[in-house]
Write a protein that holds these residues in place. Structure first.
Motif, short mmCIF file in Angstrom:
data_model
loop_
_atom_site.label_atom_id
_atom_site.label_comp_id
_atom_site.label_asym_id
_atom_site.label_seq_id
_atom_site.Cartn_x
_atom_site.Cartn_y
_atom_site.Cartn_z
N LEU A 67 0.97 -1.16 0.14
CA LEU A 67 0.14 0.08 -0.05
C LEU A 67 0.71 1.37 -0.11
CD1 LEU A 67 -2.90 -1.20 2.41
CD2 LEU A 67 -3.00 -1.02 -0.02
N ALA A 68 1.92 1.34 0.55
CA ALA A 68 2.94 2.37 0.75
C ALA A 68 3.36 2.68 -0.48
CB ALA A 68 4.00 1.95 1.75
N GLU A 69 3.89 1.34 -1.23
CA GLU A 69 4.37 1.65 -2.67
C GLU A 69 3.29 2.15 -3.76
OE1 GLU A 69 7.95 -1.84 -2.52
OE2 GLU A 69 6.26 -2.04 -4.05
N ALA A 70 2.01 1.73 -3.63
CA ALA A 70 0.98 2.05 -4.19
C ALA A 70 0.76 3.40 -4.18
CB ALA A 70 -0.23 1.18 -3.96
N GLN A 71 0.73 3.96 -2.95
CA GLN A 71 0.64 5.44 -2.98
C GLN A 71 1.55 6.13 -3.57
OE1 GLN A 71 -2.14 6.59 -1.86
NE2 GLN A 71 -2.91 4.61 -1.19
N GLU A 72 2.94 5.98 -3.53
CA GLU A 72 4.03 6.38 -4.28
C GLU A 72 3.59 6.40 -6.04
OE1 GLU A 72 5.74 8.61 -2.31
OE2 GLU A 72 6.90 8.11 -4.20
N LEU A 73 3.43 5.28 -6.28
CA LEU A 73 3.02 5.12 -7.82
C LEU A 73 1.63 5.96 -8.20
CD1 LEU A 73 3.62 1.38 -8.05
CD2 LEU A 73 5.26 3.22 -8.55
N LEU A 74 0.76 5.89 -7.38
CA LEU A 74 -0.41 6.59 -7.69
C LEU A 74 -0.16 8.38 -7.70
CD1 LEU A 74 -2.94 4.86 -5.30
CD2 LEU A 74 -3.00 4.81 -7.91
N LYS A 75 0.86 8.75 -7.28
CA LYS A 75 1.24 10.16 -7.44
C LYS A 75 1.68 10.58 -8.76
CE LYS A 75 3.06 10.58 -2.70
NZ LYS A 75 4.31 10.63 -1.79
N ILE A 76 2.03 9.48 -9.65
CA ILE A 76 2.73 9.86 -11.05
C ILE A 76 1.60 10.24 -12.09
CG2 ILE A 76 3.84 8.59 -12.88
CD1 ILE A 76 4.91 6.50 -10.96
N ALA A 77 0.28 9.45 -11.99
CA ALA A 77 -0.56 9.90 -12.83
C ALA A 77 -2.01 9.48 -12.56
CB ALA A 77 -0.07 9.70 -14.36
N LYS A 78 -2.92 10.09 -12.99
CA LYS A 78 -4.38 9.65 -12.58
C LYS A 78 -4.50 8.39 -13.32
CE LYS A 78 -6.74 12.53 -16.27
NZ LYS A 78 -6.07 11.46 -17.34
N ASN A 79 -3.96 7.97 -14.38
CA ASN A 79 -4.27 6.71 -15.17
C ASN A 79 -3.31 5.73 -14.80
OD1 ASN A 79 -2.30 8.59 -16.53
ND2 ASN A 79 -2.80 7.19 -18.38
N VAL A 80 -2.76 5.57 -13.51
CA VAL A 80 -1.92 4.64 -13.00
C VAL A 80 -2.76 3.42 -12.59
CG1 VAL A 80 -0.21 3.86 -11.21
CG2 VAL A 80 0.19 5.74 -12.57
N CYS A 81 -2.59 2.19 -12.77
CA CYS A 81 -3.44 1.10 -12.30
C CYS A 81 -2.18 0.24 -11.59
CB CYS A 81 -3.99 0.29 -13.46
SG CYS A 81 -4.86 -1.06 -12.89
N ILE A 82 -2.70 -0.01 -10.14
CA ILE A 82 -1.66 -0.69 -9.30
C ILE A 82 -1.95 -2.00 -9.66
CG2 ILE A 82 -1.21 -1.22 -7.18
CD1 ILE A 82 -0.46 1.92 -7.88
N LYS A 83 -0.49 -2.66 -9.99
CA LYS A 83 -0.46 -4.18 -10.37
C LYS A 83 -0.15 -4.97 -8.93
CE LYS A 83 0.41 -6.71 -14.52
NZ LYS A 83 1.45 -6.93 -15.60
N LEU A 84 -0.74 -5.76 -8.49
CA LEU A 84 -0.68 -6.67 -7.28
C LEU A 84 -0.49 -8.05 -7.62
CD1 LEU A 84 -3.11 -4.78 -5.10
CD2 LEU A 84 -0.59 -4.52 -4.92
N PRO A 85 0.41 -8.92 -6.89
CA PRO A 85 0.47 -10.31 -7.08
C PRO A 85 -0.66 -10.67 -6.43
CG PRO A 85 1.98 -9.69 -5.54
CD PRO A 85 1.43 -8.39 -5.90
N LEU A 86 -1.22 -12.10 -7.11
CA LEU A 86 -2.33 -12.78 -6.42
C LEU A 86 -1.75 -13.67 -5.30
CD1 LEU A 86 -5.14 -14.23 -8.65
CD2 LEU A 86 -4.71 -14.78 -6.26
N THR A 87 -1.69 -12.92 -4.32
CA THR A 87 -1.16 -13.64 -2.71
C THR A 87 -2.39 -13.21 -1.82
OG1 THR A 87 0.19 -11.81 -2.35
CG2 THR A 87 1.09 -13.65 -3.48
N ILE A 88 -2.35 -13.67 -0.68
CA ILE A 88 -3.35 -13.08 0.32
C ILE A 88 -3.02 -11.74 0.63
CG2 ILE A 88 -4.00 -13.39 2.78
CD1 ILE A 88 -5.34 -15.44 0.87
N ASP A 89 -1.81 -11.38 0.70
CA ASP A 89 -1.49 -9.96 0.94
C ASP A 89 -1.86 -9.12 -0.24
OD1 ASP A 89 0.59 -11.37 2.79
OD2 ASP A 89 0.60 -9.47 3.40
N GLY A 90 -1.51 -9.63 -1.26
CA GLY A 90 -1.88 -8.84 -2.59
C GLY A 90 -3.59 -8.64 -2.51
#
Ligand code: G3P
Length: 217
Positions: A67-90
């Motif tokens: 989630l911390a990394e996602a917040q960083e990536l979301l700052k880049i642009a409004k059309n960023v889609c966060i890619k997460l691995p298919l794990t329980i944490d993901g």
């Protein structure tokens, strides 16, 4: 069917975006290293080349760090889609991000049950990897078909994003199976338009047209 380009090569993306046939881009850490560029810089540039979703993958394995990394990536642009691995944490991170209204692409999906979990977690996209199942002599297309049935049974809005596409046939079969999106390597996209009979027929038309001595302009 939406076409996403599966690459971090901005030259390829720019060329294909100019066709008007591209609806988004997917990247992953392997494609980023192949680009030889800074991750955030290349994602920023890609987000300027398309208005569609641009998948940028987190590298953390634990939900809070994702989630911390996602917040960083979301700052880049409004059309960023966060890619997460298919794990329980993901999946936990997926639920948190989609509950906040962010786009999430859950990746590295190799079973229908995994896809069912991703839909329950509110994923925007699920990425079943066709080619890597085929590599193991498992029918990757069957996975797309199974997910389509399950999602339609329950009205899940998660979009099936056929991934790990290696051939033009994978594109056709994914469309036949009802995938919402195909993320396709640039070389495969360019090959979709090609057919020897089209080339031959065009050559014959132009040869006959030349005999008329006419011009349209
Ligand atoms: O989007 C996932 C894709 O990049 C993986 O493709 O050929 O490495 O299985 P591949």
């Amino acid at each position: 069917m939406k076409f996403f380009v599966d690459t971090a090569d901005t030259n390829e993306i720019r060329e294909l975006a100019a066709t008007g046939l591209i609806d988004g881009v997917t990247t992953n850490p392997s494609l980023i290293v192949k680009s030889g560029r800074d991750f955030k810089e290349v994602i920023k540039e890609i987000c300027e080349l398309t208005d569609g979703p641009v998948s940028a993958e987190v590298t953390a394995l634990e939900t809070d760090a994702m989630l911390a990394e996602a917040q960083e990536l979301l700052k880049i642009a409004k059309n960023v889609c966060i890619k997460l691995p298919l794990t329980i944490d993901g999946l936990k991170a997926c639920k948190a991000l989609t509950d906040e209204g962010h786009m999430v692409n859950v990746t590295l999906c190799f079973s229908a049950n995994q896809a069912l979990l991703a839909a329950k977690a509110g994923a925007t996209f699920i990425s079943p990897f066709i080619g890597r199942l085929d590599d193991m002599n498992i029918d990757g297309m069957e996975l797309i078909e199974d997910i389509r049935i399950i999602y339609d049974n329950y009205g899940f809005e998660t979009e099936i994003l056929a991934a790990s596409i290696r051939t033009a046939n994978h594109v056709k079969q994914s469309a036949m199976a009802g995938a919402d999106v195909a993320t396709i390597p640039p070389s495969v996209i360019k090959g979709l338009a090609k057919h020897p009979l089209t080339d031959k027929g065009l050559e014959a038309f132009l040869a006959d047209w030349a005999k008329t001595g006419q011009s349209i302009l």
